[in-house]
Every structure is written in C-alpha cells, then in structure tokens.
Design an enzyme around this catalytic site. Structure first.
Site, PDB file in Angstrom:
ATOM      1  CG  ASP B  91      25.279  63.253  45.059  1.00 30.41           C
ATOM      2  OD1 ASP B  91      25.545  62.324  45.864  1.00 30.41           O
ATOM      3  OD2 ASP B  91      26.121  64.111  44.743  1.00 30.41           O
ATOM      4  CB  ALA B  92      20.403  60.588  48.328  1.00 31.90           C
ATOM      5  CE  LYS B  93      28.191  62.237  48.498  1.00 35.03           C
ATOM      6  NZ  LYS B  93      27.591  63.085  47.465  1.00 35.03           N
ATOM      7  NE  ARG B  94      18.429  60.239  51.920  1.00 36.91           N
ATOM      8  CZ  ARG B  94      18.651  61.510  51.595  1.00 36.91           C
ATOM      9  NH1 ARG B  94      19.868  61.996  51.554  1.00 36.91           N
ATOM     10  NH2 ARG B  94      17.627  62.309  51.320  1.00 36.91           N
TER      11      ARG B  94
END
Lengths: 272, 272
Positions: B91-94
């Site tokens: 869960d990095a929202k890159r």
C-alpha cells in the site's frame, strides 16, 4: 529552509537551478561500480561539481527505493552530504489518508531531514495537510505535470475549471506561499500565465526543461514572479552529461550553461 | 498470484479479508520493544495468528518508510515471512512519469516481490502502465477513497461524469480484470452499484470497514460480483485488538469474527 533563505540563495548564486539526482546503477559510469556504494559515490561527485551552480537538489526517491535497503542507505548518505544551505526536495509523489501521510512526513522531514516533498493531490485535504504542519518544511503539490499522461485527468473540465486549476485553487486554503509550491511542467509554457493568475506568489517546481523538451526562456516569460518564483529542474541532461571518469566535470559544464542562461534571465527580469 | 488463484483462496478459506499491517512502534505492545526488530516481531505474530483467516496482507509502506533503513529491513523480513499462497499488497500509493514508475515497479515487484501495489492516478496513463507490464502482478488504482478529502477532487464533475468514474473508465483501456483492481472506500457503500456498472469484473480493494465506519454487509450487497470481487481491508481493528502479551490471540479473535461474517455472506450470495 524558509522562503527568504531560498530567495537569497537564488540571488547570490544567480541561479534557480535544481539538479535532479536520478542515479541509476545501469547508467552511471562503469568505473564507479568498484566503489562500495556506487550510487552515493556518483551523487557525491555530482554534488561537488555543481553545488555552487544550483540552489536545490532533488533525489528521485524511486531510484533509491528500487534497490531496497541498500538504496535507502545511499539516499541517507546523499542527503547527509548535501550542504545545509541548499534546498532539498524528496521527489516522492506521496499522499495517503491523514494518519499515513503523517508517517510519510515523518519519514522525509524527520528521518531524512528533507526541506520539501512532492505530494500527489488525488486524496484531497487530509492527505496533504499533515505535511504542512512541519515548520520550515514544504509541500510541492502536483498540479500540471510534464508527462503525456497529464492529459488524462489533469485537464478534466467541470465547465468553468480544469482539475489542475481546482487543485491549485483549493490547496491554497490549506497552505500558503511560505509552505506550498506546485509542480508545473515546462512542456506547456503557455499555461504558466494562467497558473500565475491562480498562484501569483507560490514557487513553482518546473520539470521538463531539457530532456523532455521545455524551453527555459518561455517558462520564465510566463512564470517568473517578483521573487523569481521558479525552481527549474534538470536531471538527465546534467547528471548523465558524461559517462567516463570526467563525468562530474561534464555535468558541471552542463549546469554552468544553464546557470549562465539563468543569470541573464534574472537580470532581464530585474531580479538581481 | 493470478486471479484464479486468488478466487480459489477466497473459496477455500471462506474469507475475503485483507489484514493491513500498519505496524506503528508507538502502538505495538510494549513487551515487543525488547526484540531486535519489534516491528517484524509484531507482524510475525499477527501473521501466525491470522494466516488461515485472511487471503491478503497489506503492509502500509509509510509505516516502514518512516523509520528509514531500519524500517525497510522490517518490511523485507515481513514480506519474506508471509506465506507464498497469500496475496500481498504494497500500500504505497505510488505513481510518477514512465521511467520513474518503472523504478517503483521494480522496487515492489522485484526487490520485494509483492503481488500488487496501490497506485495514484493523477499523472495518467504513462504513470500506471509500467506497473502493468509485470506478469501475475497487479495495479490497485485509487478510485474512490475512504477519507474525508476524497470529496475535494474525486467528485469533481464534468457534467456527465465524476473524476473517480473517469479514472475507472479510462484505466480499463490500460489493463484488465486480470491485472487491475480499484480502491473503493467502504464509507460510501451506495456508490458500489455505480462502480460495478463501470467495472463489473475487477476486484475492488475496500478500506474503511471497521475503524472508519463502513458496513461489511452493505458493501457486499452493492459490490460483490460472481467471483466475490472484493478484498475487504481491516488494519487497526485487527492488529491493535489487544495491547498486551495476548495481542496476537486477540487479533485472531477479531479476524475470526470478520471471517465468519464473510463465510455467511459468501453462502448468501451463493459463492461457496
């Protein structure tokens, strides 16, 4: 670093250049691979060669993250090596719900002591404001990016406003020109005057000059304000100017070309 | 992991639970601080206690990044410890320009060997597609998030479409239901039927059940499809169920409560 210190640095160095540290193990000169930490060694030599010509360094976090723990060690050494009077940007494009953005802020503002971080606006206010709570630290919010995909959503239009305009307008209620900048790509210089109507006093971080095709003089014509108000980033054009033992010297030459052009523009706009 | 394997796991375990590993050094039980790597020890015990009840684990990358190099070591150990037949979500929202997203993809899909990563859509197609080029790896694209700030831009309306709808519609040309999921918050269960019109076959990752107030049965009513098509995340409600030496057992009890509710719902919708 606060706004006044940044402006002073621009005037002293006659430069508003930001050097992007996108160090890629497959692109750096081969002789550096003998060093224990080739990425840090590369950055160190680039920093030594350019630190009097630029006002900011921008490590692109993806390039460190890609190497896992080792990459983060290279990033730590790099940020520790950058002189304290130069503005630092964690180009990380982070942003998440409030308690998570707070952790990202802690990562980049405390653990690594960056001056600023790039943030993606999609999740709205509570994804951005945790970064704004740190004194003398900055959010650089994505507004209009320099890539082709910017067309997909950033120009989404409500009839009287496009998404990137809404981002600029709305976010100014969360921060101010002392802690909020915007990313605006150089590939659309004609957009700068519209953006200046919405954000007259904010600094703009401008990628896309050089490798991506944007023109420096055009960006200044439409985007400069009374404080300069621009940080122009160049990554590949500077750091990969050479590929042998003289790479740092070649990167210095490229940085100097841009700095000289910037000095002329600063004089032309009566900023120095 | 491919879609079929994920569906099989859901049917076998009678669960579509994802456990969010948001391990915070200030919140984990104090007795763990004596271990060399308290964050990993915490995750290890949570995983041991819940691995037969959930089908996915979702480390929230910010919580590791906040501790710099040490945090990435904890993340590496955690991802290596998760059984290979359980789906993993970074869960990095890159999301960044193409060559940079490629580096992020390398970081999470190769260096850490995650099955999937959450991606922010603001920068458009070339920021998303580099993640889609990896076989049996998934993009989980932010569509409608569970936080308050979701209102700021995700509902921006062109007249016939809201931004989150455009994101879902447009991105389906880049990927398909074998490599593309969407994040849809549980806090707006009534939106699920509209989203299912646009994305009938894609899995949806659903945060916001529990601590953030969303209702599981409501989400299933509007959001379930023929394959189940939902991964329901719970983080704080499970991992911080207890705060003493029996924390893992308490987290198991919470996970089991949800799993039992899920088994009933799967039967009710004739999926098992």
């Amino acid at each position: 670093m606060n706004k006044k210190e940044l402006i002073n640095q621009i005037k002293e160095k006659k430069s508003f250049l930001c050097v992007g540290l996108d160090a890629d193990i497959n692109k750096i000169p081969k002789h550096l691979l003998e060093f224990e930490d080739p990425i840090f060694e590369f950055n160190k030599q680039i920093i030594d060669a350019t630190k009097d010509l630029c006002v900011a360094y921008k490590p692109n976090i993806a390039f460190y993250e890609a190497y896992g723990v080792k990459g983060w060690e290279s990033l730590q050494k790099t940020i520790d090596y950058i002189p304290k009077n130069i503005f630092t940007i964690a180009d990380a494009k982070r942003g998440d719900i409030g308690n998570t953005s707070k952790m990202y802020a802690q990562a980049f503002f405390e653990t690594f002591n960056f001056d600023s971080i790039t943030v993606a606006p999609y999740m709205g206010e509570d994804s951005v404001t945790p970064f704004l709570e740190f004194k003398n630290k900055w959010v650089i919010l994505l507004a209009l990016t320099s890539n082709k995909g910017a067309d997909d959503f950033q120009f989404f239009n409500s009839g009287d406003q496009r998404l990137f305009e809404k981002v600029i307008q709305k976010s100014q209620k969360w921060g101010n020109d002392e802690n909020l900048m915007f990313v605006v790509g150089a590939t659309r210089p004609e957009m700068f005057s519209e953006i200046r109507d919405l954000a007259p006093d904010n600094f703009l971080l401008v990628p896309g000059v050089g490798a991506q095709g944007g023109e420096l003089s055009e960006v200044c014509k439409y985007g400069m304000n009374k404080d300069c108000g621009l940080l122009i980033n160049s990554s590949r054009g500077i750091i990969y100017a050479g590929n042998d033992e003289s790479f740092a010297e070649k990167s210095r030459n490229e940085a100097m070309k841009i700095q000289k052009e910037m000095a002329i523009l600063l004089e032309q706009f009566k900023l120095i």
